[in-house]
Design a protein around this motif. Sequence first.
Motif: not given
Length: 424
Positions: A328-335
């Motif tokens: 979930n790297g994209l979600a980690l970055h977005l949050a």
Amino acid sequence: MARLVLCFLFFVAVAQGRHEKYEGHQLYQISGPAQEIAALEAHIDIISAKPTRSEIAQLQALVRLSPEEKLQWLQYFDEKQMSYTKVADNLAELLRKEDVQIQATRASASAKRSGRTIGWETYYRHQEINDHLDELAAQYPNLVTVINAALSYEGRQIKYVRISTTRFEDMRKPVIVIDAAIHAREWVTPPVALYIIHQLVVKIVDEALTDSLDWVIIPVANPDGYEYSFDEDRLWRKTRSKSHEGADECPGVDGNRNFDHYWGTVANSANPCTIVYEGPTPFSEPETRVIRDVVNQNLNRAAMYISLHSYGNMFLYAWGNNATLPSNGLALHLAGVTMATAIDALALDKANRYIVGNAAQVLYFTTGTSRDWTRAVGVPLTYTMELPGYEYMFEVPPEYIEQIVTETWAGVAAGAHYVRSVYG
């Protein structure tokens, strides 16, 4: 008045003696390849590291050099073509000035608080913080529960608060877990944790954040080290345990290397005399077991974990042991960007903007961190958050506490709303 002057002079005399160990120690800002900086952790005190703004895979680090080791290490930096600049000529003098300043702000804060035990004008001791948590639980019993989680190695009570409108009984509500002061010398982190509690419980600036979410907040995760940094050694980072081989000479464990994620895979972290000693076993410390147990008890609902640190203006996410990303790297970055943007909107003009990224890519490889362990066991959004230091580095003057807690709350609130929208 005479008594107040005598107390002040006594405090100054104690402060003079307490910092003698750092007489003549100098602080240097060094720049070099990330892995060269990482390798130094086994040998010298790296107070903080952050990426340079101009070069990829290059870091700036603040290091402390004693008079005895200065020549050796400056020669080493020259040989490795690592640039360096002296930023403080006598660390002991800086620490003495900090003590006097804090003593003055405590006296002023006491006069202003009108019965409140905690404000945002100065730094507070562990017992004062625990007393404040108990007072909140008594005043807001339908929202706050204080958990006496465990005793530290030296017998201090590690407390945390559970904040919930439904007494943690609504299994549909996501949980956010926050801890502070696992590294003892990072004094600005407990005020942030306490301010988050204040905004959720006392001021109640946004009811949706408690109606839709449950919170667990640990304001002082390492009370022994925290108290030791006030009384004996301002730069103390680790716990104060003596359960490992070599503890008589080198007590304590780095709490943020003691988690069971690639623990024991870095030789430098096995040396008890380094600042990054990982301990004799994973979760050897009662302090880290408290965090482990809180996460495990709420694992089915835990959606976000933030460990507050200082300094550097960064949101760092997994993995730290390699430069790959979780699924979930994209979600980690977005949050992370969502939180950083909210903070930067309120930041001082002189503050660096927050960096959001994979810990290994932004800094260097690390193992046994709480951020990586919490992500590995299933918490979706986990971060090491490095708070601002401005030009004061790790010695953030009390006058900046209110600014830091206010802007950080904005980021945490933005992150909480992200959790509500995705996991609620």
